[in-house]
Design an enzyme around this catalytic site. Sequence first.
Site, mmCIF file in Angstrom:
data_model
loop_
_atom_site.group_PDB
_atom_site.id
_atom_site.type_symbol
_atom_site.label_atom_id
_atom_site.label_comp_id
_atom_site.label_asym_id
_atom_site.label_seq_id
_atom_site.Cartn_x
_atom_site.Cartn_y
_atom_site.Cartn_z
ATOM 1 N N CYS A 9 0.864 -1.185 0.000
ATOM 2 C CA CYS A 9 0.000 0.000 0.000
ATOM 3 C C CYS A 9 0.902 1.237 0.000
ATOM 4 O O CYS A 9 2.095 1.138 -0.321
ATOM 5 C CB CYS A 9 -0.991 -0.016 1.170
ATOM 6 S SG CYS A 9 -0.244 0.033 2.799
ATOM 7 N N ASN A 12 2.335 1.494 4.291
ATOM 8 C CA ASN A 12 2.672 0.225 4.964
ATOM 9 C C ASN A 12 2.396 0.293 6.470
ATOM 10 O O ASN A 12 3.081 -0.331 7.272
ATOM 11 C CB ASN A 12 4.128 -0.206 4.692
ATOM 12 C CG ASN A 12 4.441 -1.645 5.110
ATOM 13 O OD1 ASN A 12 5.563 -1.954 5.496
ATOM 14 N ND2 ASN A 12 3.472 -2.524 5.062
ATOM 15 N N CYS A 14 -1.346 0.878 7.404
ATOM 16 C CA CYS A 14 -2.787 0.611 7.582
ATOM 17 C C CYS A 14 -3.242 -0.637 6.838
ATOM 18 O O CYS A 14 -3.561 -1.659 7.452
ATOM 19 C CB CYS A 14 -3.616 1.812 7.114
ATOM 20 S SG CYS A 14 -3.345 3.298 8.102
ATOM 21 N N ARG A 15 -3.282 -0.570 5.493
ATOM 22 C CA ARG A 15 -3.904 -1.662 4.725
ATOM 23 C C ARG A 15 -3.000 -2.873 4.532
ATOM 24 O O ARG A 15 -3.428 -4.011 4.790
ATOM 25 C CB ARG A 15 -4.359 -1.122 3.353
ATOM 26 C CG ARG A 15 -5.476 -0.130 3.441
ATOM 27 C CD ARG A 15 -5.667 0.627 2.139
ATOM 28 N NE ARG A 15 -4.530 1.504 1.852
ATOM 29 C CZ ARG A 15 -4.373 2.218 0.761
ATOM 30 N NH1 ARG A 15 -5.272 2.153 -0.193
ATOM 31 N NH2 ARG A 15 -3.319 2.997 0.612
ATOM 32 N N SER A 16 -1.767 -2.666 4.035
ATOM 33 C CA SER A 16 -0.947 -3.849 3.715
ATOM 34 C C SER A 16 -0.519 -4.644 4.952
ATOM 35 O O SER A 16 -0.408 -5.867 4.862
ATOM 36 C CB SER A 16 0.250 -3.497 2.826
ATOM 37 O OG SER A 16 1.105 -2.549 3.421
ATOM 38 N N ASP A 123 -8.164 3.928 1.279
ATOM 39 C CA ASP A 123 -7.182 4.260 2.308
ATOM 40 C C ASP A 123 -7.923 4.782 3.547
ATOM 41 O O ASP A 123 -8.582 5.818 3.473
ATOM 42 C CB ASP A 123 -6.244 5.334 1.749
ATOM 43 C CG ASP A 123 -5.061 5.579 2.670
ATOM 44 O OD1 ASP A 123 -5.147 5.200 3.856
ATOM 45 O OD2 ASP A 123 -4.062 6.142 2.208
HETATM 46 P P1 4NP Z 1 -1.743 2.876 4.108
HETATM 47 O O1 4NP Z 1 -2.327 4.256 4.663
HETATM 48 O O2 4NP Z 1 -1.228 3.169 2.717
HETATM 49 O O3 4NP Z 1 -2.937 1.959 4.068
HETATM 50 O O4 4NP Z 1 -0.664 2.422 5.062
HETATM 51 C C1 4NP Z 1 -1.531 5.397 4.753
HETATM 52 C C2 4NP Z 1 -0.794 5.627 5.888
HETATM 53 C C3 4NP Z 1 -0.015 6.765 5.993
HETATM 54 C C4 4NP Z 1 0.005 7.687 4.964
HETATM 55 C C5 4NP Z 1 -0.745 7.456 3.827
HETATM 56 C C6 4NP Z 1 -1.507 6.314 3.720
HETATM 57 N N1 4NP Z 1 0.754 8.880 5.094
HETATM 58 O O5 4NP Z 1 0.665 9.733 4.206
HETATM 59 O O6 4NP Z 1 1.518 9.032 6.055
#
Ligand code: 4NP
Length: 155
Positions: A9, A12, A14-16, A123
């Site tokens: 994702c 790294n 939240c989702r992955s 997201d």
């Molecule tokens: P993820 O979510 O891609 O599912 O881990 C996010 C977590 C942090 C950020 C963006 C998306 N960020 O911009 O810090």
Amino acid sequence: MPVKVLMVCLGNICRSPLAEGILASKLPADKFIVDSAGTGSWHVGHCPDKRSIDVARKNGINISAQKGRQIKPADFDEFDYIYVMDGSNFRDVVHLAKTPEHKNKVKMILNELFPDENVDVPDPYYGAVNGFDNVYQMLDEVTDLIADQLLKKHS
Ligand code: 4NP
């Protein structure tokens, strides 16, 4: 040699990490390695987001020991399957791939459930808490299918 699956994702956190933990819980650890990475580098070395840790724990899965990392060129050789969470991840990861074989490893994860529809796992980072339940349910459903496919193909 174990079969290796990489979940990707943006952050790294939240989702992955959820996708990694859920799929790993459905596969024998001696035959399959599941890992995750982000396209971005902001959260390298960080634990998953507390909201992902909590929703996983609520469902009996512990992802709290995971550490964020960024996808790297060697991952395309090392991993047999690379699942990305959304269209933006898909573009970023395919852009990093150097060969057609490497590009072919990259799949939008929800295309396993909804072929060719390119549906995103949304997201949840900036959203409401129930975004994490929603993401958990989607990933639980699709990883049932992926685990079945992997077990049929590699056992
Ligand atoms: P993820 O979510 O891609 O599912 O881990 C996010 C977590 C942090 C950020 C963006 C998306 N960020 O911009 O810090």
